[in-house]
Design an enzyme around this catalytic site. Structure first.
Site, PDB file in Angstrom:
ATOM      1  N   GLU A 198       8.341 -20.836  -1.164  1.00  0.00           N
ATOM      2  CA  GLU A 198       6.943 -20.469  -0.905  1.00  0.00           C
ATOM      3  C   GLU A 198       6.363 -21.391   0.172  1.00  0.00           C
ATOM      4  O   GLU A 198       6.675 -22.437   0.356  1.00  0.00           O
ATOM      5  CB  GLU A 198       5.911 -20.377  -1.899  1.00  0.00           C
ATOM      6  N   HIS A 245       8.197  -7.324   8.460  1.00  0.00           N
ATOM      7  CA  HIS A 245       7.232  -6.551   9.135  1.00  0.00           C
ATOM      8  C   HIS A 245       5.902  -7.341   9.637  1.00  0.00           C
ATOM      9  O   HIS A 245       5.273  -6.860  10.430  1.00  0.00           O
ATOM     10  CB  HIS A 245       6.992  -5.364   8.549  1.00  0.00           C
TER      11      HIS A 245
END
Length: 337
Positions: A198, A245
């Site tokens: 992360e 995306h």
């Protein structure tokens, strides 16, 4: 009203419904109807005046989120599952995120299309990246990751059901958020070493979620940045969830190259996305999300399956393919020779 006019009017005033539900969530109206009650009781529980509160209740009933029986308001099944704050599927996080970030950006939609550029600076007075803006406040991080976790669960269930994890020894989930996928993988494949990677701004949130669910000693948390190539190495199965995306096409290629460089020979990479139809005719959610990427990110864009796989091949992946699974996403797969 003539049907065409009614249809278009419904589309143009669609935000009436979303803002009504957002207001009801902020006021905890659905919590106030968790047990059936008359209007005056609901409004007293929520701390709102009866006159204005009744307007909200009438609208929510018209939207079929609540109903009345013997003058007592009751929640619909959907409202019980998603709109009561104690529910695991509560969508109040998404409502706050939309109100704080997305709704102001969509007010600039025409200008974004006219200029072909994001509207972050115009709306927030801040030209930092979308994630830098989003992750500056811990509550905003929580809102974003929590509702993504709810939206992701059908995908997680579909991937666990349909993807073959048995050939692999070490699995890492990049951009794991709430950790829904790695926790499910760890439960269903206990012999597999599982980790997450992360951003530093979100890692504490992910650790907290894993710790709270008893995975502190079972799932390692690495801090890294996929765009900068700061990634843990040696994992033979790598997953990137609903993230490509968010980036411009050239940045997507950089991300794919960075992931490939961190993988050992013979390893498998999986990206989960919601691609456009092959003929770019939709689907509606993905097509609207592509406009949202224009408004909020530095060139993020939705793509067809073949466009994604073409970028995989450009980055150096081999045996590229797509796998359809139950749930809202498709798996885009490539291997390192």
């Amino acid at each position: 009203m003539e049907s065409a006019v009614k249809e278009i009017a419904g589309i143009l005033t669609g935000f009436f419904q979303s803002k009504t539900v957002a207001a009801a969530l902020e006021l905890r109206i659905f919590d106030a109807i968790d047990t059936p009650a008359r209007a005056e009781v609901v409004c007293r529980r929520a701390g709102v005046p009866l006159a204005s509160g009744k307007r909200l209740l009438i609208a929510l009933e018209a939207m079929k989120l609540i109903s009345r029986e013997n003058d007592e308001y009751r929640l619909s099944d959907a409202a019980k599952r998603c709109l009561v704050s104690t529910s695991p599927q509560w969508m109040g996080w998404m409502a706050r995120h939309c109100d704080v970030f997305l709704y102001p950006l969509w007010g600039q939609c025409a200008e974004a299309i006219r200029q072909d550029e994001d509207r972050r600076t115009a709306v927030f007075g801040d030209n930092r990246s979308w994630f830098d803006i989003l992750y500056q406040n811990p509550r905003d991080v929580a809102d974003f990751q929590e509702f993504l976790g709810v939206l992701a669960q059908p995908f997680v269930d579909g991937m666990i059901e349909s993807f073959d994890f048995s050939p692999y020894r070490r699995f890492i989930d990049i951009g794991s958020g709430c950790g829904s996928l790695p926790m499910s993988v760890a439960r269903s494949h206990p012999k597999l070493e599982v980790a997450v990677c992360e951003l530093p701004q979100a890692a504490a949130f992910t650790r907290e979620k894993l710790d709270a669910r008893g995975f502190k000693d079972h799932i390692a948390v690495f801090e890294g940045n996929v765009l900068e190539g700061d990634l843990p190495r040696g994992f033979d199965l790598v997953h990137l969830g609903w993230m490509l995306h968010d980036y411009a096409i050239e940045s997507q290629r950089t991300i794919l190259e960075n992931i490939l460089a961190a993988m050992p020979s013979g390893a498998t990479f999986v990206a989960s996305e919601t691609p456009l139809n092959d003929d770019e005719s939709g689907p509606l959610f993905t097509s609207l999300l592509s406009i949202n990427m224009l408004l909020s990110t530095d060139g993020g864009v939705e793509s067809t399956t073949e466009e994604y796989l073409g970028r995989f091949r450009d980055a150096g992946f081999v045996n590229t393919r797509a796998q359809t699974i139950p749930g809202p996403r498709k798996l885009l797969i490539g291997e390192k020779a």
